[in-house]
Design a protein around this motif. Structure first.
Motif, PDB file in Angstrom:
ATOM      1  N   ASN A 153       0.827  -1.197   0.000  1.00 41.12           N
ATOM      2  CA  ASN A 153       0.000   0.000   0.000  1.00 41.12           C
ATOM      3  C   ASN A 153       0.868   1.257   0.000  1.00 41.12           C
ATOM      4  O   ASN A 153       0.355   2.364  -0.122  1.00 41.12           O
ATOM      5  N   PHE A 154       2.173   1.062   0.151  1.00 38.73           N
ATOM      6  CA  PHE A 154       3.112   2.171   0.153  1.00 38.73           C
ATOM      7  C   PHE A 154       4.095   1.989  -0.993  1.00 38.73           C
ATOM      8  O   PHE A 154       4.353   0.874  -1.433  1.00 38.73           O
ATOM      9  N   ASP A 155       4.663   3.093  -1.468  1.00 40.41           N
ATOM     10  CA  ASP A 155       5.695   3.032  -2.502  1.00 40.41           C
ATOM     11  C   ASP A 155       6.964   2.414  -1.924  1.00 40.41           C
ATOM     12  O   ASP A 155       7.217   2.496  -0.722  1.00 40.41           O
ATOM     13  N   GLU A 156       7.781   1.843  -2.804  1.00 36.76           N
ATOM     14  CA  GLU A 156       9.027   1.218  -2.350  1.00 36.76           C
ATOM     15  C   GLU A 156       9.945   2.211  -1.644  1.00 36.76           C
ATOM     16  O   GLU A 156      10.751   1.817  -0.808  1.00 36.76           O
ATOM     17  N   ASP A 157       9.831   3.488  -1.977  1.00 34.83           N
ATOM     18  CA  ASP A 157      10.673   4.510  -1.350  1.00 34.83           C
ATOM     19  C   ASP A 157      10.165   4.907   0.034  1.00 34.83           C
ATOM     20  O   ASP A 157      10.891   5.521   0.809  1.00 34.83           O
ATOM     21  N   ASP A 158       8.930   4.589   0.337  1.00 34.02           N
ATOM     22  CA  ASP A 158       8.329   4.940   1.620  1.00 34.02           C
ATOM     23  C   ASP A 158       8.933   4.074   2.722  1.00 34.02           C
ATOM     24  O   ASP A 158       9.137   2.873   2.550  1.00 34.02           O
TER      25      ASP A 158
END
Length: 147
Positions: free
Chosen positions: A31-36
């Motif tokens: 649910n989050f970007d890989e950078d998050d």
């Protein structure tokens, strides 16, 4: 491999309680970007509390993390592969038996007045139903246990 929120929580709790256990996967929340920073689920009580309290943590995946394969990890992985092979073989055998008994059962004999013919036909029908039900139970078990 996608996993449910419930399974992610179970894994996280197990890893917290068994810190010496090597789990060859990372848990990620897609649910989050890989950078998050919330994408990678770290093994900590704080992360467990965050997942429990934050509704944004919904969809999880296991990502391979084979940095250190010890004997226990190899045994567990081998067991998983062997179970897959055995369960597939069992499914095929049960399905074949169900089809064979179903093909032997005759609808028109259900009205027969010949007791032996009728009884044997009912026996065949019962066997077919038993194998069909067994197949359903085994498939449900495999599905629930992600085998």
């Amino acid at each position: 491999m996608p996993i449910s929120r419930e399974l992610a929580l179970k894994i996280l709790r197990y890893l917290l309680d068994n810190s010496s256990f090597y789990f060859p996967f990372k848990i990620v929340c897609i649910n989050f970007d890989e950078d998050d920073e919330l994408y990678d689920v770290e093994i900590s009580q704080e992360m467990l509390d965050e997942i429990l309290s934050n509704g944004e943590f919904k969809d999880f995946e296991l990502v391979e993390n084979l940095q250190h394969l010890d004997l226990q990890t190899l045994q567990l992985m081998s067991k998983g592969f062997i179970e897959k092979i055995i369960y597939d073989d069992a499914l095929n055998k049960i399905e074949t038996a169900a089809k064979e008994y179903k093909n032997l059962w005759k609808r028109d004999v259900c009205e027969s007045v010949k007791i032996e013919e009728y009884g044997f036909n009912e026996f065949l029908g019962g066997k077919a139903e038993g194998f069909e039900e067994s197949l359903e139970i085994l498939k449900e078990y495999i599905s629930k246990n992600h085998i």
